[in-house]
Scaffold this active site. Structure first.
Site, short mmCIF file in Angstrom:
data_model
loop_
_atom_site.label_atom_id
_atom_site.label_comp_id
_atom_site.label_asym_id
_atom_site.label_seq_id
_atom_site.Cartn_x
_atom_site.Cartn_y
_atom_site.Cartn_z
N ASN A 136 0.84 -1.19 0.00
CA ASN A 136 0.06 -0.10 0.06
C ASN A 136 0.94 1.45 0.05
O ASN A 136 2.12 1.33 0.38
CB ASN A 136 -1.01 0.06 1.00
N ASP A 158 -8.06 -6.81 -1.81
CA ASP A 158 -9.00 -7.63 -1.47
C ASP A 158 -10.60 -6.94 -1.32
O ASP A 158 -11.48 -7.51 -1.28
CB ASP A 158 -8.90 -8.57 -0.29
N TYR A 236 -13.93 2.39 1.50
CA TYR A 236 -13.05 3.26 1.84
C TYR A 236 -13.49 4.63 1.51
O TYR A 236 -12.89 5.67 2.00
CB TYR A 236 -11.69 3.44 1.32
#
Length: 439
Positions: A136, A158, A236
């Site tokens: 990330n 995922d 998110y």
């Protein structure tokens, strides 16, 4: 596996240990020998002699030679760096999260140079290998590595497949029978259609309050907002659509996510030599999954995670499906982070996007996604601009560019706050000081 001492390595190894995976050897490489030792203990207990041979290699060049696939899951600065990212943003009353907003920019600043050095090493020592990037911020890091490796680096996450599973359960349909029309960037995408027998059944789900609030995103965003969007966002996006609530819930929590994971994982790694390493790892994994985005779920009233979402997220299955599709030319469709080409209107060909891709022996090829609706398209363009400025700052060592990357992100939006965040980061993190050496 770069980052071979990482906590999620046993998940991926378990997938690779399947009888039909075709994997003969797994090489673990990490800069922390103690963490690799702990993970190796878990693998030894869990595998009971099954699966590929596991080798630990301290030298990067030696680890890369002869590999067909390179899994990269590194954390530059460790969890202490993550905590600094969280706290630096929260000190300004801004979102403290590792991949989104100021935290994601700061994490990217110190990660991009290391990822690019890895890409250069792969090009030199394993030029025919495919790189599967777990690191990330996944979209940003994949784009930085693609400047060196082109289409031979593919990012995975995922979140999309987890969303698809939950929507399929709510619709009482098999995932294999549906087409999921998803597009955006990593941690910034939208599910816009679900086709079953050629008919879009997403409107049916959006109209059904009971079904819509039966899964995590429905609870997180609320039925009225999802109906207003006409789509189901990646989880998110809660940080963008409900920013004040997200910040307040993180501030009210007894610890940031990084602080929680540091305490949890330190206890695991310190006890790694004792018998029962695999069982302890699984207990810690379940706790980690159960508490994922806990503050946001509490703030929204979403409650606890569904037990069906506690199986490890899906990184392992996505990685194995991708690897098998390339190695055996098994044509599959996966949502991946790849260079856009012309899949998503409004972004140039080199921009890394997260869209469905057709995968086979020649890699992953993005499928035409069609334009996002205007507000989503504007948000994607804004975040992509901040990602690219981060890559420029990390590549040139420019502190001015780093401030700009922070300031133009839609979750920051303040030059002075960006300057203060960067100052805190530089004071605390030698890994960042080594990157930003210029004005």
């Amino acid at each position: 596996m770069l980052g071979g001492g990482g906590f999620r390595v046993p998940l991926v190894h378990s997938a690779l240990a399947a009888e039909d995976s075709g994997v003969e050897t797994v090489v673990l490489h990490d800069t922390d020998p103690a963490r690799v030792h702990a993970v190796r203990a878990v693998l030894n207990e869990a595998s009971t002699g099954r699966g590929p041979e596991v080798i630990v290699e301290e030298d990067l060049a030696a680890a890369l030679k002869g590999t067909d696939f390179v899994f990269s899951a590194i954390r530059v600065g460790g969890l202490q760096g993550r905590i600094c990212d969280e706290r630096s943003a929260l000190a300004e009353g801004m979102l403290g999260q590792e991949t989104t907003g100021a935290g994601g920019i700061c994490y990217g600043l110190r990660t991009v140079p290391v990822a690019q050095r890895i890409a250069e090493a792969v090009r030199e020592h394993a030029p025919s290998a495919w790189v599967i990037n777990f690191t990330n911020p996944a979209g940003m890091v994949t784009e930085a590595m693609s400047q060196i490796l082109g289409d031979r680096v593919i990012g995975i996450c995922d979140s999309p497949v987890g969303l698809f599973r939950r929507v399929a359960r709510a619709l009482k349909t098999d995932m294999a029978d549906a087409w999921f029309d998803y597009a955006g960037l990593n941690h910034l995408g939208w599910l816009r259609r679900v086709l079953v027998d050629g008919r879009d059944v997403l409107p049916d789900l959006l109209a059904d309050d009971e079904a819509l609030t039966s899964f995590e995103e429905g609870k997180l965003f609320g039925a009225p907002w999802l109906r207003a969007l006409g789509a189901i966002p990646n989880e998110y996006l809660y940080y963008y659509y409900f920013t004040p609530e997200a910040i307040a819930s993180i501030k009210d929590a007894p610890a940031t996510r990084g602080e929680f994971l540091l305490r949890q994982q330190d206890a695991f790694y310190q006890a790694s030599d004792a018998h029962g390493a695999a069982d302890r790892w699984d207990q810690v994994r379940l706790e980690r999954e159960a508490t994922y985005m806990a503050e946001s779920r509490e703030a929204s009233g979403a409650g606890s995670r569904d037990s069906a979402d506690l199986d490890g997220g899906g990184y392992d299955r996505v990685a194995l499906a991708l690897m098998r599709a390339i190695a055996a030319d098994e044509q599959v469709t996966l949502v991946l982070n790849v260079r856009n080409r012309s899949a998503l209107p409004g972004l140039d060909a080199a921009a890394v996007v997260e869209v469905p891709c057709l995968v086979g022996r020649n890699g992953a090829h993005p499928l035409a996604a069609g334009a996002l609706e205007p507000s989503s398209s504007a948000l994607v363009a804004s975040v992509k601009a901040a990602e690219r400025m981060t890559i420029e700052a990390a590549s040139t060592g420019s502190r001015a560019a780093a401030v700009k990357a922070l300031a133009i992100h839609p979750l920051v939006g303040s030059v002075h706050a960006a300057e203060r965040i960067l100052r805190r980061e530089l004071e605390s993190l030698p890994e960042l000081r080594a990157v930003l050496t210029g004005d």
